[in-house]
Design a protein around this motif. Structure first.
Motif, PDB file in Angstrom:
ATOM      1  N   GLN A   1       2.959  17.349   1.026  1.00  0.00           N
ATOM      2  CA  GLN A   1       3.494  16.183   2.278  1.00  0.00           C
ATOM      3  C   GLN A   1       2.266  14.898   1.943  1.00  0.00           C
ATOM      4  O   GLN A   1       2.604  13.314   2.301  1.00  0.00           O
ATOM      5  CB  GLN A   1       2.747  16.867   4.223  1.00  0.00           C
ATOM      6  N   TRP A   2       1.387  15.356   1.213  1.00  0.00           N
ATOM      7  CA  TRP A   2       0.436  13.804   0.948  1.00  0.00           C
ATOM      8  C   TRP A   2       1.624  12.896  -0.322  1.00  0.00           C
ATOM      9  O   TRP A   2       1.725  11.783  -0.095  1.00  0.00           O
ATOM     10  CB  TRP A   2      -0.759  14.251  -0.005  1.00  0.00           C
ATOM     11  N   LYS A   3       1.965  14.220  -1.162  1.00  0.00           N
ATOM     12  CA  LYS A   3       3.097  13.311  -1.991  1.00  0.00           C
ATOM     13  C   LYS A   3       4.406  12.372  -1.571  1.00  0.00           C
ATOM     14  O   LYS A   3       5.069  10.990  -1.906  1.00  0.00           O
ATOM     15  CB  LYS A   3       3.751  14.144  -3.320  1.00  0.00           C
ATOM     16  N   ALA A   4       4.903  13.296  -0.621  1.00  0.00           N
ATOM     17  CA  ALA A   4       6.151  12.652  -0.162  1.00  0.00           C
ATOM     18  C   ALA A   4       5.419  10.837   1.102  1.00  0.00           C
ATOM     19  O   ALA A   4       6.214  10.173   0.790  1.00  0.00           O
ATOM     20  CB  ALA A   4       6.886  13.251   1.207  1.00  0.00           C
ATOM     21  N   SER A   5       4.227  11.470   0.725  1.00  0.00           N
ATOM     22  CA  SER A   5       3.568  10.496   2.685  1.00  0.00           C
ATOM     23  C   SER A   5       3.619   8.637   1.793  1.00  0.00           C
ATOM     24  O   SER A   5       3.547   7.714   1.615  1.00  0.00           O
ATOM     25  CB  SER A   5       2.577  10.203   3.234  1.00  0.00           C
ATOM     26  N   GLU A   6       2.707   9.597  -0.228  1.00  0.00           N
ATOM     27  CA  GLU A   6       2.359   8.359  -1.192  1.00  0.00           C
ATOM     28  C   GLU A   6       3.662   7.750  -1.226  1.00  0.00           C
ATOM     29  O   GLU A   6       3.779   6.153  -1.081  1.00  0.00           O
ATOM     30  CB  GLU A   6       1.887   8.891  -2.301  1.00  0.00           C
ATOM     31  N   LYS A   7       4.475   8.443  -1.266  1.00  0.00           N
ATOM     32  CA  LYS A   7       5.695   7.693  -2.234  1.00  0.00           C
ATOM     33  C   LYS A   7       6.443   6.552  -0.746  1.00  0.00           C
ATOM     34  O   LYS A   7       7.151   5.113  -0.716  1.00  0.00           O
ATOM     35  CB  LYS A   7       7.291   8.626  -2.248  1.00  0.00           C
ATOM     36  N   TYR A   8       6.342   7.013   0.076  1.00  0.00           N
ATOM     37  CA  TYR A   8       6.670   5.892   1.068  1.00  0.00           C
ATOM     38  C   TYR A   8       6.092   4.838   1.473  1.00  0.00           C
ATOM     39  O   TYR A   8       6.360   3.866   1.693  1.00  0.00           O
ATOM     40  CB  TYR A   8       6.631   6.879   2.882  1.00  0.00           C
ATOM     41  N   LEU A   9       4.640   5.166   1.574  1.00  0.00           N
ATOM     42  CA  LEU A   9       3.419   3.519   0.668  1.00  0.00           C
ATOM     43  C   LEU A   9       4.001   2.910   0.028  1.00  0.00           C
ATOM     44  O   LEU A   9       4.135   1.827  -0.078  1.00  0.00           O
ATOM     45  CB  LEU A   9       2.349   3.830   1.447  1.00  0.00           C
ATOM     46  N   LYS A  10       4.477   3.560  -0.705  1.00  0.00           N
ATOM     47  CA  LYS A  10       4.719   3.295  -2.690  1.00  0.00           C
ATOM     48  C   LYS A  10       6.027   2.143  -2.136  1.00  0.00           C
ATOM     49  O   LYS A  10       6.275   1.292  -3.315  1.00  0.00           O
ATOM     50  CB  LYS A  10       4.375   3.670  -3.328  1.00  0.00           C
ATOM     51  N   ASP A  11       6.747   2.485  -1.640  1.00  0.00           N
ATOM     52  CA  ASP A  11       8.225   2.621  -1.609  1.00  0.00           C
ATOM     53  C   ASP A  11       8.618   0.904  -0.872  1.00  0.00           C
ATOM     54  O   ASP A  11       8.944  -0.173  -1.124  1.00  0.00           O
ATOM     55  CB  ASP A  11       9.270   3.219  -0.878  1.00  0.00           C
ATOM     56  N   PHE A  12       7.326   1.516   0.321  1.00  0.00           N
ATOM     57  CA  PHE A  12       7.022  -0.518   1.582  1.00  0.00           C
ATOM     58  C   PHE A  12       6.076  -1.306   0.050  1.00  0.00           C
ATOM     59  O   PHE A  12       6.920  -2.210   0.542  1.00  0.00           O
ATOM     60  CB  PHE A  12       6.035   0.393   2.893  1.00  0.00           C
ATOM     61  N   ALA A  13       5.667  -0.430  -0.236  1.00  0.00           N
ATOM     62  CA  ALA A  13       5.002  -2.082  -1.412  1.00  0.00           C
ATOM     63  C   ALA A  13       5.523  -2.241  -1.974  1.00  0.00           C
ATOM     64  O   ALA A  13       5.502  -3.208  -2.275  1.00  0.00           O
ATOM     65  CB  ALA A  13       3.642  -1.525  -1.796  1.00  0.00           C
ATOM     66  N   ARG A  14       6.479  -1.167  -3.087  1.00  0.00           N
ATOM     67  CA  ARG A  14       7.483  -1.941  -3.711  1.00  0.00           C
ATOM     68  C   ARG A  14       8.457  -3.066  -3.453  1.00  0.00           C
ATOM     69  O   ARG A  14       8.649  -4.227  -3.845  1.00  0.00           O
ATOM     70  CB  ARG A  14       8.092  -1.029  -4.460  1.00  0.00           C
ATOM     71  N   MET A  15       9.146  -2.725  -1.898  1.00  0.00           N
ATOM     72  CA  MET A  15       9.652  -3.403  -1.519  1.00  0.00           C
ATOM     73  C   MET A  15       9.312  -5.552  -1.059  1.00  0.00           C
ATOM     74  O   MET A  15      10.559  -5.916  -1.239  1.00  0.00           O
ATOM     75  CB  MET A  15      10.569  -2.910   0.187  1.00  0.00           C
ATOM     76  N   LEU A  16       8.125  -4.883  -0.433  1.00  0.00           N
ATOM     77  CA  LEU A  16       7.646  -6.154  -0.455  1.00  0.00           C
ATOM     78  C   LEU A  16       7.897  -7.197  -1.338  1.00  0.00           C
ATOM     79  O   LEU A  16       7.773  -8.679  -1.614  1.00  0.00           O
ATOM     80  CB  LEU A  16       6.015  -6.346   0.620  1.00  0.00           C
ATOM     81  N   TYR A  17       7.362  -6.274  -2.976  1.00  0.00           N
ATOM     82  CA  TYR A  17       6.944  -7.380  -4.071  1.00  0.00           C
ATOM     83  C   TYR A  17       8.279  -7.755  -4.764  1.00  0.00           C
ATOM     84  O   TYR A  17       8.317  -8.715  -4.489  1.00  0.00           O
ATOM     85  CB  TYR A  17       6.172  -6.156  -5.133  1.00  0.00           C
ATOM     86  N   ARG A  18       9.128  -6.976  -3.994  1.00  0.00           N
ATOM     87  CA  ARG A  18      10.904  -7.444  -4.401  1.00  0.00           C
ATOM     88  C   ARG A  18      11.081  -8.536  -4.028  1.00  0.00           C
ATOM     89  O   ARG A  18      11.905  -9.525  -4.173  1.00  0.00           O
ATOM     90  CB  ARG A  18      11.485  -6.648  -4.537  1.00  0.00           C
ATOM     91  N   GLU A  19      11.291  -8.686  -2.406  1.00  0.00           N
ATOM     92  CA  GLU A  19      10.937  -9.530  -1.541  1.00  0.00           C
ATOM     93  C   GLU A  19      10.172 -10.544  -2.591  1.00  0.00           C
ATOM     94  O   GLU A  19      10.524 -11.947  -2.075  1.00  0.00           O
ATOM     95  CB  GLU A  19      10.899  -9.360  -0.349  1.00  0.00           C
ATOM     96  N   ASP A  20       9.076 -10.939  -2.393  1.00  0.00           N
ATOM     97  CA  ASP A  20       8.474 -11.807  -3.038  1.00  0.00           C
ATOM     98  C   ASP A  20       8.676 -12.517  -4.156  1.00  0.00           C
ATOM     99  O   ASP A  20       8.983 -13.511  -4.734  1.00  0.00           O
ATOM    100  CB  ASP A  20       6.825 -11.253  -3.162  1.00  0.00           C
ATOM    101  N   LEU A  21       9.265 -11.603  -5.455  1.00  0.00           N
ATOM    102  CA  LEU A  21       9.719 -12.153  -7.074  1.00  0.00           C
ATOM    103  C   LEU A  21      10.696 -12.993  -6.610  1.00  0.00           C
ATOM    104  O   LEU A  21      11.303 -13.211  -6.894  1.00  0.00           O
ATOM    105  CB  LEU A  21       9.829 -10.512  -7.540  1.00  0.00           C
ATOM    106  N   ALA A  22      12.114 -12.441  -5.442  1.00  0.00           N
ATOM    107  CA  ALA A  22      13.015 -12.907  -4.914  1.00  0.00           C
ATOM    108  C   ALA A  22      12.891 -14.172  -4.580  1.00  0.00           C
ATOM    109  O   ALA A  22      13.571 -15.443  -4.617  1.00  0.00           O
ATOM    110  CB  ALA A  22      14.229 -12.061  -3.979  1.00  0.00           C
ATOM    111  N   VAL A  23      11.948 -14.083  -3.899  1.00  0.00           N
ATOM    112  CA  VAL A  23      11.663 -15.738  -3.374  1.00  0.00           C
ATOM    113  C   VAL A  23      10.632 -16.865  -4.268  1.00  0.00           C
ATOM    114  O   VAL A  23      11.409 -18.161  -4.549  1.00  0.00           O
ATOM    115  CB  VAL A  23      10.474 -15.859  -2.217  1.00  0.00           C
ATOM    116  N   GLN A  24       9.905 -15.828  -5.083  1.00  0.00           N
ATOM    117  CA  GLN A  24       9.757 -16.840  -6.291  1.00  0.00           C
ATOM    118  C   GLN A  24      10.969 -16.877  -7.629  1.00  0.00           C
ATOM    119  O   GLN A  24      10.679 -18.856  -7.870  1.00  0.00           O
ATOM    120  CB  GLN A  24       8.471 -15.885  -6.973  1.00  0.00           C
TER     121      GLN A  24
END
Length: 235
Positions: free
Chosen positions: A123-146
């Protein structure tokens, strides 16, 4: 040219921000309303206000009215996150600003145990992936803006370049007009010089004509006096 400049801008964006954007997830305790809780935290190198708004938006979109917000603390009762647990779980979450960005922390009550790296590794690994996916989504959005801003800067630079070229063309046209005007002036000066020479010749000729006219007057006076003298001698 456009492609090369854009690639340079993108390389700068990636160098300045992309390579530094990581999503480390660690296990950390946090006191929520005075109660210490074991949880999981992801660190995101972006503005805390933006991260908090995106996190709330994602929770609301995924879990709807099961999300309760109280002074920056999010509580989710009886939600199902398939990858973490097939049965309803209870989640408490908090977003905090950090010296290097923002942390998104949550504590997950699986019902029979709390999420833990050692006690619930799957469950830890799955939860870690959930949080990392959220972070990656924000980074992609940030890069798209840039990237969008870089493209705008590129268009602005190209427009400025075209304006400079057009200005150069206008200057060249003015130079050609100036050259033509110079030729016209030189032609006018040559014509003026010829006219001046002609006028000077006419002045010289006029002086000669005046001299001849004065001589005619003298001769006529002499002839008149001679006629008068002859008339006076008639008896």
């Amino acid at each position: 040219m456009k492609k090369g400049v854009l690639l340079s801008l993108l390389f700068f964006v990636l160098t300045a921000t992309g390579y530094a954007q990581k999503s480390p997830v660690d296990e950390t305790d946090m006191a929520i309303k005075g109660i210490p809780r074991k949880g999981q935290r992801v660190t995101i190198q972006l503005d805390s206000k933006r991260v908090d708004e995106s996190w709330k938006k994602q929770l609301d979109a995924q879990f709807g009215n099961k999300v309760k917000s109280d002074k920056g603390i999010y509580q989710l009762e009886g939600v199902v996150i398939e990858d973490i647990s097939k049965t309803p779980i209870r989640v408490i979450s908090k977003v905090d600003a950090t010296p290097t960005g923002t942390s998104v922390w949550w504590s997950v009550d699986l019902g029979n145990a709390y999420l833990s790296k050692d006690a619930t590794p799957v469950q830890w690994k799955a939860s870690e992936k959930y949080l990392k996916d959220f972070a990656r989504m924000l980074y992609r959005e940030d890069l798209a803006v840039q990237v969008a801003e870089a493209e705008k800067s590129l268009v602005s630079s190209q427009n400025n370049h075209m304006a400079v070229i057009q200005k150069s063309d206008a200057i060249k046209k003015d130079i050609e007009k100036n050259k033509l005007k110079k030729v016209e002036i030189q032609q006018q000066l040559a014509q003026n010089a010829a006219e001046l020479l002609q006028y000077n010749n006419q002045v010289d000729l006029n002086l000669k004509e005046q001299e001849a006219a004065r001589a005619d007057i003298v001769n006529m006076r002499v002839a008149l006096e001679a006629v008068k003298e002859r008339m006076n001698k008639i008896e």
